[in-house]
Design a protein around this motif. Structure first.
Motif, short mmCIF file in Angstrom:
data_model
loop_
_atom_site.label_atom_id
_atom_site.label_comp_id
_atom_site.label_asym_id
_atom_site.label_seq_id
_atom_site.Cartn_x
_atom_site.Cartn_y
_atom_site.Cartn_z
N UNK A 52 0.87 -1.17 0.00
CA UNK A 52 0.00 0.00 0.00
C UNK A 52 0.91 1.22 0.00
N UNK A 53 0.75 2.05 -1.02
CA UNK A 53 1.57 3.26 -1.13
C UNK A 53 1.00 4.32 -0.19
N UNK A 54 1.87 4.91 0.61
CA UNK A 54 1.46 5.98 1.50
C UNK A 54 0.77 7.08 0.69
N UNK A 55 -0.34 7.62 1.21
CA UNK A 55 -1.09 8.65 0.46
C UNK A 55 -0.24 9.84 0.01
N UNK A 56 0.79 10.19 0.76
CA UNK A 56 1.65 11.30 0.38
C UNK A 56 2.52 11.00 -0.84
N UNK A 58 1.43 8.67 -3.50
CA UNK A 58 0.66 8.07 -4.60
C UNK A 58 0.75 8.90 -5.89
N UNK A 59 0.85 10.21 -5.77
CA UNK A 59 0.98 11.04 -6.98
C UNK A 59 2.30 10.79 -7.70
N UNK A 60 3.35 10.45 -6.94
CA UNK A 60 4.65 10.21 -7.56
C UNK A 60 4.80 8.78 -8.09
N UNK A 61 4.20 7.81 -7.39
CA UNK A 61 4.30 6.43 -7.86
C UNK A 61 3.25 6.12 -8.90
N UNK A 62 2.14 6.84 -8.84
CA UNK A 62 1.01 6.53 -9.70
C UNK A 62 0.24 5.36 -9.16
N UNK A 63 -0.91 5.14 -9.74
CA UNK A 63 -1.75 4.00 -9.35
C UNK A 63 -1.52 2.87 -10.35
N UNK A 64 -1.97 1.69 -9.99
CA UNK A 64 -1.85 0.55 -10.89
C UNK A 64 -2.71 0.80 -12.13
N UNK A 65 -2.08 0.80 -13.30
CA UNK A 65 -2.81 1.01 -14.55
C UNK A 65 -2.59 -0.12 -15.55
N UNK A 66 -1.43 -0.75 -15.48
CA UNK A 66 -1.13 -1.85 -16.39
C UNK A 66 -2.09 -3.00 -16.13
N UNK A 82 -4.90 2.28 -3.10
CA UNK A 82 -3.48 2.61 -2.94
C UNK A 82 -2.55 1.41 -3.14
N UNK A 83 -3.10 0.29 -3.59
CA UNK A 83 -2.32 -0.93 -3.77
C UNK A 83 -1.48 -0.88 -5.04
N UNK A 84 -0.28 -1.40 -4.92
CA UNK A 84 0.61 -1.58 -6.06
C UNK A 84 1.39 -2.86 -5.83
N UNK A 85 1.95 -3.39 -6.90
CA UNK A 85 2.94 -4.45 -6.79
C UNK A 85 4.29 -3.74 -6.72
N UNK A 86 5.07 -4.04 -5.70
CA UNK A 86 6.36 -3.37 -5.51
C UNK A 86 7.30 -3.62 -6.68
N UNK A 87 7.09 -4.72 -7.40
CA UNK A 87 7.94 -5.00 -8.57
C UNK A 87 7.67 -4.03 -9.71
N UNK A 97 12.67 8.44 0.00
CA UNK A 97 11.83 8.57 1.18
C UNK A 97 10.47 7.91 1.02
N UNK A 98 10.23 7.25 -0.11
CA UNK A 98 8.96 6.57 -0.39
C UNK A 98 8.57 5.66 0.78
N UNK A 99 7.29 5.72 1.15
CA UNK A 99 6.78 4.89 2.25
C UNK A 99 5.81 3.86 1.68
N UNK A 100 6.11 2.58 1.92
CA UNK A 100 5.28 1.47 1.47
C UNK A 100 4.87 0.62 2.67
N UNK A 101 3.60 0.30 2.75
CA UNK A 101 3.09 -0.53 3.84
C UNK A 101 2.68 -1.90 3.30
N UNK A 102 3.05 -2.94 4.02
CA UNK A 102 2.70 -4.29 3.61
C UNK A 102 1.35 -4.69 4.22
N UNK A 103 0.58 -5.48 3.48
CA UNK A 103 -0.66 -6.02 4.02
C UNK A 103 -0.35 -7.14 5.01
N UNK A 104 -1.38 -7.61 5.68
CA UNK A 104 -1.18 -8.69 6.66
C UNK A 104 -0.71 -9.98 6.00
#
Length: 107
Positions: A52-56, A58-66, A82-87, A97-104
């Motif tokens: 999960x990409x930190x809301x701050x 998401x504009x720089x990483x973009x959302x999943x579009x592929x 806010x989900x992305x594949x880190x790959x 400084x990108x902040x990524x949170x892992x799901x359970x």
């Protein structure tokens, strides 16, 4: 070198140097960050690097579009806007400084 802050589902933070041009999944796997397995090696075919990409950020990483990434995220537990594949997030200096949170769970 840009840094990524990985936060586990338990709230543990790991700050890792990730070289420009390297995926956030590779950075996590190479530094033994718990919660990111990267079983498919970065082919967007397994979902074991779901973050999960930190809301701050998401504009720089973009959302999943592929289509492949979107379809894989549809199969993962806890997928959200806010989900992305880190790959699929490739490091740049702008992502320092990108902040990524892992799901359970990654399975």
């Amino acid at each position: 070198m840009p840094k990524v802050v990985y936060i586990t589902s338990q709230g543990e933070e790991r700050v890792v140097d990730v070289p420009v041009g390297t995926s956030c999944m590779e950075g996590a796997v190479q530094n033994l960050v718990p919660g990111i397995d990267g079983d498919c090696g970065g082919a967007a075919a397994c979902g074991t690097c779901h973050v999960h990409v930190d809301p701050n950020w998401i504009d720089k990483t973009g959302v999943a579009e592929d289509d492949m990434e979107v379809q894989m995220l549809d199969l993962t537990d806890g997928s959200a806007k806010d989900s992305r594949l880190a790959c699929q997030i490739v490091m740049t200096n702008e992502l320092d400084g990108l902040v990524l949170r892992m799901p359970e769970s990654q399975h």
